[in-house]
Design a protein around this motif. Sequence first.
Motif, short mmCIF file in Angstrom:
data_model
loop_
_atom_site.label_atom_id
_atom_site.label_comp_id
_atom_site.label_asym_id
_atom_site.label_seq_id
_atom_site.Cartn_x
_atom_site.Cartn_y
_atom_site.Cartn_z
N HIS A 1 1.02 -1.11 -0.04
CA HIS A 1 -0.17 -0.02 -0.06
C HIS A 1 0.72 1.28 0.06
O HIS A 1 0.32 2.47 -0.02
CB HIS A 1 -0.86 0.28 1.18
CG HIS A 1 -1.83 -1.01 1.25
ND1 HIS A 1 -1.68 -2.40 1.46
CD2 HIS A 1 -3.20 -0.97 0.86
CE1 HIS A 1 -2.91 -3.00 1.25
NE2 HIS A 1 -3.87 -2.22 1.06
N HIS A 2 2.15 0.93 -0.07
CA HIS A 2 2.96 2.28 0.20
C HIS A 2 3.95 2.48 -0.84
O HIS A 2 4.31 1.32 -1.71
CB HIS A 2 3.75 2.17 1.74
CG HIS A 2 2.82 2.35 2.80
ND1 HIS A 2 2.26 3.51 3.27
CD2 HIS A 2 2.39 1.47 3.74
CE1 HIS A 2 1.28 3.37 4.22
NE2 HIS A 2 1.36 1.99 4.52
N GLY A 3 4.56 3.73 -1.00
CA GLY A 3 5.33 3.75 -2.21
C GLY A 3 4.91 3.85 -3.62
O GLY A 3 5.65 3.77 -4.47
N ARG A 4 3.30 3.80 -3.60
CA ARG A 4 2.87 3.83 -5.06
C ARG A 4 2.90 5.17 -5.47
O ARG A 4 2.40 6.06 -5.05
CB ARG A 4 1.49 3.13 -4.83
CG ARG A 4 1.60 1.76 -4.04
CD ARG A 4 0.42 0.95 -4.29
NE ARG A 4 0.19 0.28 -5.65
CZ ARG A 4 0.91 -0.83 -5.70
NH1 ARG A 4 1.34 -1.36 -4.69
NH2 ARG A 4 0.91 -1.43 -6.92
N THR A 5 2.97 4.98 -6.85
CA THR A 5 2.67 6.34 -7.62
C THR A 5 1.27 6.38 -8.11
O THR A 5 0.44 5.47 -8.07
CB THR A 5 3.39 6.32 -9.12
OG1 THR A 5 3.05 5.08 -9.91
CG2 THR A 5 4.99 6.15 -8.79
#
Length: 242
Positions: A14-18
Amino acid sequence: MSAADGAARFRALHHGRTPEDPLVLPGPWDAASARVFAAAGFPALATPSAGVAASLGYADGATPADEMFAAVARIARAVDVPVSADVEDGYGLAPEELVERLLDAGAVGCNLEDSADGVLKDPAEHAEWLAAVREAAGDRLFLNARIDTFLRGVDDPGAAVGRAAAYVAAGADCVYPIAAPVAVLPLLRAGIQGPVNVLARPGEGPSPAELGGLGATRITFGPGLQRAAERVVREQAAALST
């Protein structure tokens, strides 16, 4: 893999997504559909309570807790990717029991709704309950707090943002303003801390990438994929009967 490791693996997705690359989580309703989605390369899955209910012969919201947890366990056993479970409003279980039953079923996370019998719960009381679930779970479960304001006719985005703030403060990893109109997604994204789950309809409306650009961190489909499969079976049955 320990429960904490499974939840951490799921949480990291869920994290670091564009913005153009939200996490897309298909909703399996049984072991066979779960294997299809896993084989297609999806990194994780999220069961829909309504889709599971249909597969078991129940109306949405009428599945007994024992049958729901058993269905989730069959799905989780069938695949090697993390599985999050929609367990509606928790079936009246105490937080400790709810957590243990989810872990026993092999789930790494869960959806928890903030309405019951069509009525919104008091947000402060619900936040307190979510905090108790978080305390019982520790880092072993990813908590997705569903916000039912739009579903229950409260169209003010501020109401959803207020509930989201309370639920995140209580320990929710993600919030899910189900049925939020596409036009308000940028407002929700601007007002909500952390990941935001958005409902998509297969074959309709904006694509997952477009929803990501509007503020979605992750995309789920509710029972949409199960209903699409049911339509195909219905069409095949009709063709065979003519």
